[in-house]
Design a protein around this motif. Structure first.
Motif, PDB file in Angstrom:
ATOM      1  N   MET A   1       0.829  -1.195   0.000  1.00 39.31           N
ATOM      2  CA  MET A   1       0.000   0.000   0.000  1.00 39.31           C
ATOM      3  C   MET A   1       0.871   1.255   0.000  1.00 39.31           C
ATOM      4  N   LYS A   2       1.943   1.212   0.794  1.00 40.74           N
ATOM      5  CA  LYS A   2       2.838   2.365   0.871  1.00 40.74           C
ATOM      6  C   LYS A   2       3.483   2.633  -0.492  1.00 40.74           C
ATOM      7  N   ARG A   3       3.837   1.557  -1.198  1.00 44.30           N
ATOM      8  CA  ARG A   3       4.438   1.725  -2.529  1.00 44.30           C
ATOM      9  C   ARG A   3       3.449   2.329  -3.516  1.00 44.30           C
ATOM     10  N   LEU A   4       2.197   1.947  -3.400  1.00 38.76           N
ATOM     11  CA  LEU A   4       1.163   2.487  -4.286  1.00 38.76           C
ATOM     12  C   LEU A   4       1.010   3.988  -4.075  1.00 38.76           C
ATOM     13  N   VAL A   5       1.007   4.424  -2.828  1.00 35.14           N
ATOM     14  CA  VAL A   5       0.878   5.848  -2.516  1.00 35.14           C
ATOM     15  C   VAL A   5       2.079   6.608  -3.054  1.00 35.14           C
ATOM     16  N   ILE A   6       3.271   6.073  -2.860  1.00 32.88           N
ATOM     17  CA  ILE A   6       4.491   6.722  -3.361  1.00 32.88           C
ATOM     18  C   ILE A   6       4.459   6.793  -4.878  1.00 32.88           C
ATOM     19  N   LEU A   7       4.033   5.712  -5.535  1.00 34.41           N
ATOM     20  CA  LEU A   7       3.940   5.686  -6.987  1.00 34.41           C
ATOM     21  C   LEU A   7       2.925   6.721  -7.484  1.00 34.41           C
ATOM     22  N   LEU A   8       1.784   6.790  -6.833  1.00 34.04           N
ATOM     23  CA  LEU A   8       0.755   7.749  -7.214  1.00 34.04           C
ATOM     24  C   LEU A   8       1.252   9.178  -7.052  1.00 34.04           C
ATOM     25  N   LEU A   9       1.882   9.480  -5.938  1.00 33.11           N
ATOM     26  CA  LEU A   9       2.418  10.824  -5.714  1.00 33.11           C
ATOM     27  C   LEU A   9       3.506  11.170  -6.725  1.00 33.11           C
ATOM     28  N   SER A  10       4.307  10.169  -7.104  1.00 34.18           N
ATOM     29  CA  SER A  10       5.341  10.398  -8.109  1.00 34.18           C
ATOM     30  C   SER A  10       4.724  10.781  -9.446  1.00 34.18           C
ATOM     31  N   PHE A  11       3.684  10.059  -9.841  1.00 35.64           N
ATOM     32  CA  PHE A  11       3.015  10.372 -11.106  1.00 35.64           C
ATOM     33  C   PHE A  11       2.377  11.756 -11.069  1.00 35.64           C
ATOM     34  N   LEU A  12       1.772  12.100  -9.954  1.00 31.68           N
ATOM     35  CA  LEU A  12       1.162  13.419  -9.839  1.00 31.68           C
ATOM     36  C   LEU A  12       2.206  14.527  -9.920  1.00 31.68           C
ATOM     37  N   THR A  13       3.336  14.304  -9.294  1.00 25.73           N
ATOM     38  CA  THR A  13       4.397  15.309  -9.299  1.00 25.73           C
ATOM     39  C   THR A  13       5.029  15.431 -10.677  1.00 25.73           C
ATOM     40  N   LEU A  14       5.307  14.307 -11.310  1.00 27.95           N
ATOM     41  CA  LEU A  14       5.959  14.325 -12.618  1.00 27.95           C
ATOM     42  C   LEU A  14       4.998  14.742 -13.727  1.00 27.95           C
ATOM     43  N   GLY A  15       3.698  14.582 -13.505  1.00 30.17           N
ATOM     44  CA  GLY A  15       2.718  14.906 -14.536  1.00 30.17           C
ATOM     45  C   GLY A  15       2.408  16.383 -14.645  1.00 30.17           C
ATOM     46  N   CYS A  16       2.890  17.185 -13.715  1.00 29.78           N
ATOM     47  CA  CYS A  16       2.605  18.617 -13.759  1.00 29.78           C
ATOM     48  C   CYS A  16       3.385  19.275 -14.882  1.00 29.78           C
ATOM     49  N   GLU A  17       2.707  20.115 -15.630  1.00 28.56           N
ATOM     50  CA  GLU A  17       3.354  20.858 -16.708  1.00 28.56           C
ATOM     51  C   GLU A  17       3.574  22.294 -16.256  1.00 28.56           C
ATOM     52  N   ASN A  18       4.280  23.036 -17.072  1.00 23.34           N
ATOM     53  CA  ASN A  18       4.460  24.457 -16.797  1.00 23.34           C
ATOM     54  C   ASN A  18       3.109  25.154 -16.957  1.00 23.34           C
ATOM     55  N   PRO A  19       2.822  26.145 -16.136  1.00 27.95           N
ATOM     56  CA  PRO A  19       1.557  26.862 -16.293  1.00 27.95           C
ATOM     57  C   PRO A  19       1.512  27.577 -17.644  1.00 27.95           C
TER      58      PRO A  19
END
Length: 63
Positions: A1-19
């Protein structure tokens, strides 16, 4: 479960584009001006009708 949360947060962080730049926002507005006008009309009509809730001292009460 902890790995899933870390993976999800990683995708959210890396998925952000420049405004978007101001020119991009302005261009988007011009391309979608009709939609913005429809939203404006809809919201103004909603403002003319008493809504089933009101905001008093930061709390919502059902009328």
């Amino acid at each position: 479960m902890k790995r899933l949360v870390i993976l999800l947060l990683s995708f959210l962080t890396l998925g952000c584009e420049n405004p978007p730049s101001f020119q991009e926002m302005k261009s988007s507005f011009k391309q979608n001006k009709h939609t913005f006008s429809e939203l404006q009309i809809y919201v103004c009509e909603m403002g003319k009708v008493e809504q089933p809730f009101r905001n008093c001292d930061g709390s919502f009460f059902i009328a």
